[in-house]
Scaffold this motif. Structure first.
Motif, PDB file in Angstrom:
ATOM      1  N   GLY A   1       0.822  -1.196   0.000  1.00  0.00           N
ATOM      2  CA  GLY A   1       0.000   0.000   0.000  1.00  0.00           C
ATOM      3  C   GLY A   1       0.858   1.247   0.000  1.00  0.00           C
ATOM      4  O   GLY A   1       2.098   1.182   0.044  1.00  0.00           O
ATOM      5  N   PRO A   2       0.244   2.413  -0.031  1.00  0.00           N
ATOM      6  CA  PRO A   2       0.994   3.675  -0.002  1.00  0.00           C
ATOM      7  C   PRO A   2       1.883   3.762   1.240  1.00  0.00           C
ATOM      8  O   PRO A   2       1.484   3.357   2.344  1.00  0.00           O
ATOM      9  CB  PRO A   2      -0.108   4.734   0.017  1.00  0.00           C
ATOM     10  CG  PRO A   2      -1.290   4.059  -0.598  1.00  0.00           C
ATOM     11  CD  PRO A   2      -1.212   2.633  -0.156  1.00  0.00           C
ATOM     12  N   GLY A   3       3.098   4.258   1.054  1.00  0.00           N
ATOM     13  CA  GLY A   3       4.027   4.437   2.160  1.00  0.00           C
ATOM     14  C   GLY A   3       4.633   3.156   2.674  1.00  0.00           C
ATOM     15  O   GLY A   3       5.332   3.165   3.691  1.00  0.00           O
ATOM     16  N   LYS A   4       4.417   2.053   1.967  1.00  0.00           N
ATOM     17  CA  LYS A   4       4.950   0.770   2.401  1.00  0.00           C
ATOM     18  C   LYS A   4       6.093   0.342   1.474  1.00  0.00           C
ATOM     19  O   LYS A   4       6.142   0.711   0.300  1.00  0.00           O
ATOM     20  CB  LYS A   4       3.861  -0.308   2.395  1.00  0.00           C
ATOM     21  CG  LYS A   4       2.637   0.033   3.233  1.00  0.00           C
ATOM     22  CD  LYS A   4       2.987   0.161   4.709  1.00  0.00           C
ATOM     23  CE  LYS A   4       1.727   0.187   5.565  1.00  0.00           C
ATOM     24  NZ  LYS A   4       0.857   1.349   5.290  1.00  0.00           N
ATOM     25  N   ALA A   5       7.026  -0.456   2.009  1.00  0.00           N
ATOM     26  CA  ALA A   5       8.157  -0.974   1.245  1.00  0.00           C
ATOM     27  C   ALA A   5       8.370  -2.432   1.607  1.00  0.00           C
ATOM     28  O   ALA A   5       7.905  -2.906   2.654  1.00  0.00           O
ATOM     29  CB  ALA A   5       9.426  -0.168   1.516  1.00  0.00           C
ATOM     30  N   ALA A   6       9.082  -3.142   0.735  1.00  0.00           N
ATOM     31  CA  ALA A   6       9.419  -4.541   0.990  1.00  0.00           C
ATOM     32  C   ALA A   6      10.925  -4.716   0.862  1.00  0.00           C
ATOM     33  O   ALA A   6      11.523  -4.258  -0.117  1.00  0.00           O
ATOM     34  CB  ALA A   6       8.701  -5.459   0.015  1.00  0.00           C
ATOM     35  N   ARG A   7      11.523  -5.338   1.873  1.00  0.00           N
ATOM     36  CA  ARG A   7      12.922  -5.754   1.737  1.00  0.00           C
ATOM     37  C   ARG A   7      12.953  -6.834   0.662  1.00  0.00           C
ATOM     38  O   ARG A   7      12.165  -7.788   0.697  1.00  0.00           O
ATOM     39  CB  ARG A   7      13.427  -6.317   3.066  1.00  0.00           C
ATOM     40  CG  ARG A   7      14.869  -6.851   3.015  1.00  0.00           C
ATOM     41  CD  ARG A   7      15.848  -5.711   2.919  1.00  0.00           C
ATOM     42  NE  ARG A   7      17.217  -6.165   3.162  1.00  0.00           N
ATOM     43  CZ  ARG A   7      18.202  -6.092   2.282  1.00  0.00           C
ATOM     44  NH1 ARG A   7      17.963  -5.591   1.069  1.00  0.00           N
ATOM     45  NH2 ARG A   7      19.409  -6.487   2.607  1.00  0.00           N
ATOM     46  N   ILE A   8      13.878  -6.686  -0.307  1.00  0.00           N
ATOM     47  CA  ILE A   8      13.868  -7.598  -1.449  1.00  0.00           C
ATOM     48  C   ILE A   8      15.297  -7.951  -1.834  1.00  0.00           C
ATOM     49  O   ILE A   8      16.234  -7.159  -1.603  1.00  0.00           O
ATOM     50  CB  ILE A   8      13.088  -6.978  -2.633  1.00  0.00           C
ATOM     51  CG1 ILE A   8      12.649  -8.058  -3.623  1.00  0.00           C
ATOM     52  CG2 ILE A   8      13.894  -5.877  -3.327  1.00  0.00           C
ATOM     53  CD1 ILE A   8      11.578  -7.598  -4.588  1.00  0.00           C
ATOM     54  N   PHE A   9      15.450  -9.141  -2.412  1.00  0.00           N
ATOM     55  CA  PHE A   9      16.772  -9.623  -2.788  1.00  0.00           C
ATOM     56  C   PHE A   9      16.804  -9.947  -4.283  1.00  0.00           C
ATOM     57  O   PHE A   9      15.762 -10.141  -4.923  1.00  0.00           O
ATOM     58  CB  PHE A   9      17.138 -10.855  -1.955  1.00  0.00           C
ATOM     59  CG  PHE A   9      17.233 -10.556  -0.487  1.00  0.00           C
ATOM     60  CD1 PHE A   9      18.423 -10.110   0.075  1.00  0.00           C
ATOM     61  CD2 PHE A   9      16.108 -10.685   0.333  1.00  0.00           C
ATOM     62  CE1 PHE A   9      18.494  -9.812   1.427  1.00  0.00           C
ATOM     63  CE2 PHE A   9      16.176 -10.389   1.681  1.00  0.00           C
ATOM     64  CZ  PHE A   9      17.380  -9.948   2.235  1.00  0.00           C
TER      65      PHE A   9
END
Length: 396
Positions: free
Chosen positions: A85-93
């Motif tokens: 959603g807005p303002g959200k992030a995901a740690r990703i590899f």
């Protein structure tokens, strides 16, 4: 030189004798170095989804410079737990699929994280979509990724595996019989009698064939006796796709290969080619077998095998382009004008230029062993100066 066949014509006529061998399926490990007999289509999209090309964080580009709250982590082989959603992030590899809602990767070197709070700490991604490998950007399911007649190099084997194939359609390996002729020849390591020399062509050609999809069969040495030679030819050709003879192909009283081939029932297509070394070359058919008579001089045997035997094996294997490829290199030394035959000079490559070796005798295998290239000189080529470009065939 009217009685000599031009090199290109001889190669064309030899390849016209070749009918591609039966098709079979080969595992990826067993297909290396062979030629595809059919087009290969991808069975999947690659990448299978939009994937991260870097370690970092999946974000919305329009929300730079943050902050964001890190709400999930996605590794390669995993799937996102849900959309962002807005303002959200995901740690990703690297290699992980992008969560829905994200459109850009913020690389970890340009990110500052305090607990679940993430902010930009560097210049940031240059544009929306940065560091994302799009689904199907490599290839899509149903696309032709490899074509019939292509040789299966390690990279192409990897591509076939990536496209979902565990086996590939190829031609069966060619069966090649090597028959060396001459009373003067003795097996290496034995005691030489007066007038004898060690036979080297079979081992040299066998080593050359080891790099290709062939089943080599080295026959016993055959003496210069017409009946024995005819019998040896008939026996060798019986279960071979290609019979290679060395020696006895010239015009002397003891050069009996041509009459022995004819006595065995062979139909010769051509004999004697306008090339140097390698003029006494012959080719034809004996039943279902293609017969290639190479000269006995070792350098001549090597050069003609490179220009005729290996392309013949490639043609039987289904190669789209069986002839060897040349490169263009500057000359490192002057060359005189050439005569009426196509000349192949043993040469060494140094400092980006090609240098002909001092010794060019067709029996001087030491010079060939020191060479890493053949310098091509077409018939009647004009004299050439250092720095001028010439066609070169790499042999190392």
């Amino acid at each position: 030189m009217a009685d000599l066949l031009p090199l290109a014509d001889a190669q064309y006529r030899l390849l016209a004798l070749a009918t591609p061998l039966a098709e079979e399926q080969a595992t990826l490990a067993g297909a290396t170095g062979r030629w595809l007999s059919a087009n290969i289509k991808a069975r999947v999209d690659h990448p299978f989804a939009d994937l991260s090309a870097m370690d970092g964080y999946a974000i919305r580009f329009g929300e730079l410079p943050g902050p964001w709250r890190v709400v999930q982590e996605v590794a390669a082989g995993a799937v996102p737990s849900g959309p962002l959603g807005p303002g959200k992030a995901a740690r990703i590899f690297t290699g992980a699929p992008i969560p829905a809602g994200a459109d850009t990767i913020l690389i970890q070197e340009e990110a500052a994280r305090d607990g679940d709070t993430l902010r930009l700490s560097g210049e940031g991604p240059p544009a929306k979509g940065a560091h994302i490998r799009r689904r199907g950007s490599n290839f899509v399911a149903g696309a032709t990724v490899l074509g019939a007649g292509e040789r299966l190099t390690p990279a192409r084997i990897g591509l076939a595996a990536m496209a979902g194939h565990a086996a590939l359609p190829v031609r069966r390996p060619a069966r090649v019989a090597l028959l060396s002729t001459g009373d003067e020849l003795a097996p290496p390591g034995t005691q030489l009698r007066p007038g004898q020399i060690y036979e080297s062509n079979a081992d040299m050609l066998g080593a050359m064939l080891a790099t290709g999809p062939v089943i080599g069969d080295r026959k016993p040495l055959t003496c210069d006796h017409s009946v024995n030679l005819t019998n040896a030819i008939e026996a060798a050709a019986a279960d071979a796709d290609i019979l290679v003879t060395t020696g006895g192909a010239s015009v002397g009283d003891h050069d009996l290969v041509r009459p022995a081939l004819e006595a065995a029932g062979a139909r010769l297509d051509f004999w004697r080619v306008a090339m140097k070394p390698g003029k006494p070359l012959m080719a034809g058919r004996l039943g279902n077998c293609v017969v290639l008579g190479l000269p006995g001089n070792p350098v001549s045997a090597f050069v003609t095998a490179l220009l005729f035997l290996k392309p013949l094996i490639a043609a039987l294997g289904g190669a789209a382009d069986p002839l060897p490829r040349t490169v263009r290199l500057p000359l490192g030394a002057p060359l005189p004008a050439n005569g009426p035959r196509f000349d192949f000079l043993r040469a060494a490559i140094a400092d980006g230029a090609v240098h002909p070796l001092a010794t060019q005798d067709s029996g001087a295998l030491l010079a060939l062993a020191q060479a890493d290239a053949l310098l091509l000189r077409p018939p009647h080529a004009a004299a050439a100066e250092p720095g001028m470009f010439a066609d070169v065939l790499i042999i190392a």
